[in-house]
Structures are given as C-alpha cells and as structure tokens.
Design an enzyme around this catalytic site. Sequence first.
Site: not given
Ligand code: ADP
Length: 544
Positions: A189, A334, A441, A446
């Site tokens: 991640t 994940e 907030k 929210w």
């Molecule tokens: P990173 O690349 O930052 O390690 P990820 O690629 O696993 O993290 O990103 C996951 C997160 O991206 C989700 O938990 C969510 O917050 C955001 N995310 C993914 N797809 C969407 C979507 N279609 N709309 C809003 N948020 C999204």
Amino acid sequence: MARLMGQMMQMPLMISSLLTHAARHNGDVEIVSKRVEGDIHRYTYRDAELRARKLAQALQRLGCQPGDRVGTLAWNGYRHFEIYYGTSGSELVCHTINPRLFPEQITWIVNDAEDRVLCFDLNFLPLIEKLAPHLPTVQHYVIMTDRAHMPAQTSVPNLLCYDELVEAENGDYEWPEFDENTASSICYTSGTTGNPKGAVYSHRSTLLHAYASALPDGMGCSSRDVLLPVVPMFHVNAWGVPYSAPLVGAKLVMPGPHMDGKSLYELFESEKVTFSAGVPTVWLGLITYVKQNKLKFSTFKRTVIGGSACPPAMIRTLEDEMGVAVLHAWGMTELSPLGTVSKLKGKHESLPKDAQRSLLEKQGRVIYGIDMKIVGGDGKSQPWDGKASGDLLVKGHWVISSYYKRKDSPLEQGWFPTGDVATIDTEGFMQITDRSKDVIKSGGEWISSIDLENIAMAHPAVHEAAAIACRHPKWDERPLLVVVKKPGAEVSAQDILGFYEGKIAKWQIPDDVVFVDEIPHTATGKIQKLKLRERFADHALPTV
Ligand code: ADP
C-alpha cells in the site's frame, strides 16, 4: 453417516493456467506494447507464453527457489507481463513496486520484501544506480531491454540483460502444479501514514478475482475486446487486467510510460481499443486533449474508472460527448483490488435516464465473492437506505487476512475495515462518502469532501478540485475548496460558491475557495489531501 463427496477433478487454481489457456485457444491474439525505447512491439499470447516459460527457466538458472521474491519497477509492457507469469507460474513471487514512490520508500519496500532479483525498465537505471548500495538482499539486477540498448557503463553490480536471459533458454519447461494458496505476488500500500504494508495475493485469490472481474456485471471483458490498461501494472496488478485479458482471450494494448493525452489517444485509435481502465486524473488529461483537438474515438466504448471518486461531470462528458460508457468501480490494494462496480440491475433498465444515472454515479454493487456492510460508531450494522452512512467493512475470497510480516490482524470479527465511510441503498449500491480521515467535521456534523468536489467539477471553469478541512474556532472544522482552473478560464471564488446554492445544504457550502496551479497527487494518482491540509492549515477563512 459417511459424507458423499463430489467426484470432480481436483485442479489447483494456477496463474500459469490463464496463459496456457490463452496460448492454446487464443494463440494468435496480440499483445501490443509501446516500449520505453519509443517503438511499438507486437506479438501473440503464444509468443508470450513461450517467453514466460523461458524466463522461468532463466530465473531457476539464477538460483531462485520457490517463494523467492522478484521485484519489478516497470511500466505496462509485454516484458512486465512475462514477468508476472514467469515468476508466479514457477512458484516465485512477483513483487511489483511503484516507481513513483520516494526512493527511500522503494528501498524500504525492497528490503522488507527481501527481493532476490530486481527487474526494471531502461529509464529507471539512474534510480537503481542510486538505490543498489542500499539493497543487500538483491543478488541479481535485470534491465528489461535488449542487448542493443544495454548501458555502456553503470555502477549497478552484475547488470543482466532481460532479453539475453530469456533468449538463452530453450523453453523446455512445464509449469508446475502446487498448492493454490501459495503466494503469487505482493503489492505494498502507499502508506500515507507509517510504513507501507504488503498485501500478499495467492494463486487462488488472483484466479477467483480474475473470474469475477471479467463477468458482465464486473468489468465485463470478452474475447471481442481490445483492452488497454492505463492503470499501472506496478500497483495492484493493474486491477487484474493482465489476468482477465488472457482468461477471456482479449487483445492487450500496453501504453508503457507514454500516458499523456496525445499518446493515449493515438494508441486507442491505431490499435482499435474498445475498453480501458484508469484513475480519474488520467481521464482528465485524455479528455482535455480530445476536446481541445475536437477529436472523436472510433472504437473506444467503455472504461472502468476507480481509485478515487469519479466526478459525475466526468461520467457525463465521457458518455454524452464522447460515447464512452463509464463503469464506476471501487476497490483497494487489500482487495486485489476489485470490490464493487456500478452496473444496473434488470429492473433498472426501464428507469428514466436520470434515475439510472444517479445509480451509476455511485461506486456500485459488490461482485460475487465479496460481501460488505456498513457499521456505526457502536459497531452495529447501519440500514441499507442510501442515507445512513457508516464505516465500510468487507470480506471475501480476495481480501487480505493479514499483512506481510505483520503479527497483528487488521480484521474486526472476520471483516476487513476499509477506512472508507459509505452508504448502501436498498438495491445494494454502495456510495463512498469519504475516506474516514478526509471527512470534514463541522460542529459535530459530517460533510463529504467527495460531494463538494463532485459539484465543483461540474462548474465549466474548474479543471480539478479538492475539498479539505480547515481549522475553525467555532465549528472545529470548515470546508475549504482548492481549485485548479481550466486553461484560460476566468472565474472568482464567489462564482464557484454561488454554484453550490440549491445543490447542497447551506451549512455544507465551503467557506472559501483558493486557486492553485496544481493539486498534488499520490503515487497512485489520488489527491494528496494531507499535503493540502498542511499547506492551508493556517488559511484564514472569511468571517461572516
Ligand atoms: P493506495 O494506492 O493509496 O495504497 P489503494 O489503491 O488501495 O490505496 O486505494 C484504496 C482507496 O481508494 C479506497 O479505500 C478508497 O478510499 C479509494 N477509492 C478507490 N476507488 C474509489 C472510488 N471509486 N471512489 C472513491 N474512493 C475510491
């Protein structure tokens, strides 16, 4: 009573089987890659499968043992595709690394994964020269190019040429069968807080993910598609496209590092791309280029957009002006990554267009294999009424149960907490309100930063917008909108704030708008809210 057992063949779900299937049944289907070297390379699934076998032989010859990690720092291309299969298929673990991370993070990740071999694209040589002295576990560096492009001089120890390694083998290799729960690949991640964490995928989880995401109510891939993943193979396996494409026998088109609007458009047209996948920021670039040059797509019909919320205005532009249907999807590292996709149910087909739109703008319904729920602060499930929001938890065949080398379990009673806040409606359409740390907030209530951004993105003068929390003496936090204007657009803060009226409750309207030249993005193309919050921490909001 003796249990009656099924009498079916036992075949472990092996990643190699995707490629052998493609080679046997769609052997002449092409994989076309725009190379780092600048030219176009084309060959077929049959060629790719043979070269992946030769790579497996070569890695064995280098002394790799089952379970060893092979790191990659590479763009989307056929050699990266071969490494996906040559490693996992031969019981090694493909460790994709995001080259956009800071060098210190890359070093940390390679050392944590204890990569034994590191394969990288030609243009990352200067980076690897800097990092190599700090990577004690790496025994072999492989540059993903041919003999002609090998650097004349380098400080990287014993640098090997990828094409030479592969071409030295005879391909007389049979893909082994082993436990389908064996690790196939690792992706870390981004780690916006603390060190990155490794998600370790298995053959089984990857195959089930590929099956489900290829279904019509998932990404919907078929042998008639020409698939161009803009989403990088260096992060969460390009959303599984390198597995789903051979599963269905779709032609694959790889853009390499050439991801600006012009290069992408030209590749879409020349290779007759029908289907693509990428994060919203990539589409911003492509849409701007297509509009500025008054172009049209001749074959491009569908795209998956996810990774961050896709603004409804972007969906409308792509659909109404360019004839490209958008599948809004949600997922995370994940989750391998696919969790939900916005596709209508049969009963929605007869709804008026606007009602369909408001469903399709959401992040969508779970695909089979994943389950989800939303819970309140007390841990109790919230109703699925499209209004109540709560922390989103998931479980399923391709959700992690723990992080690499970490003892503490991230699970809460068998469910994985996503860190997202969401609503779910009566039809099971999930909508992300926010990442829990990005929610604003205000006086105990929210405000969804995504809602504020979606409205701003519909303003004709706004290129990109981010809503963040600003400290406030009375309300704790109040929203501030950070805006990048479209080139040449004239617009005032007052105009934009006026645009919110009637679209959301008055108390949710941002207190102020600041204009910037650029909004910072993370290594995976998300808006870096943390950076913006730091930058505007002392921004004086107007007092009313
Ligand atoms: P990173 O690349 O930052 O390690 P990820 O690629 O696993 O993290 O990103 C996951 C997160 O991206 C989700 O938990 C969510 O917050 C955001 N995310 C993914 N797809 C969407 C979507 N279609 N709309 C809003 N948020 C999204």
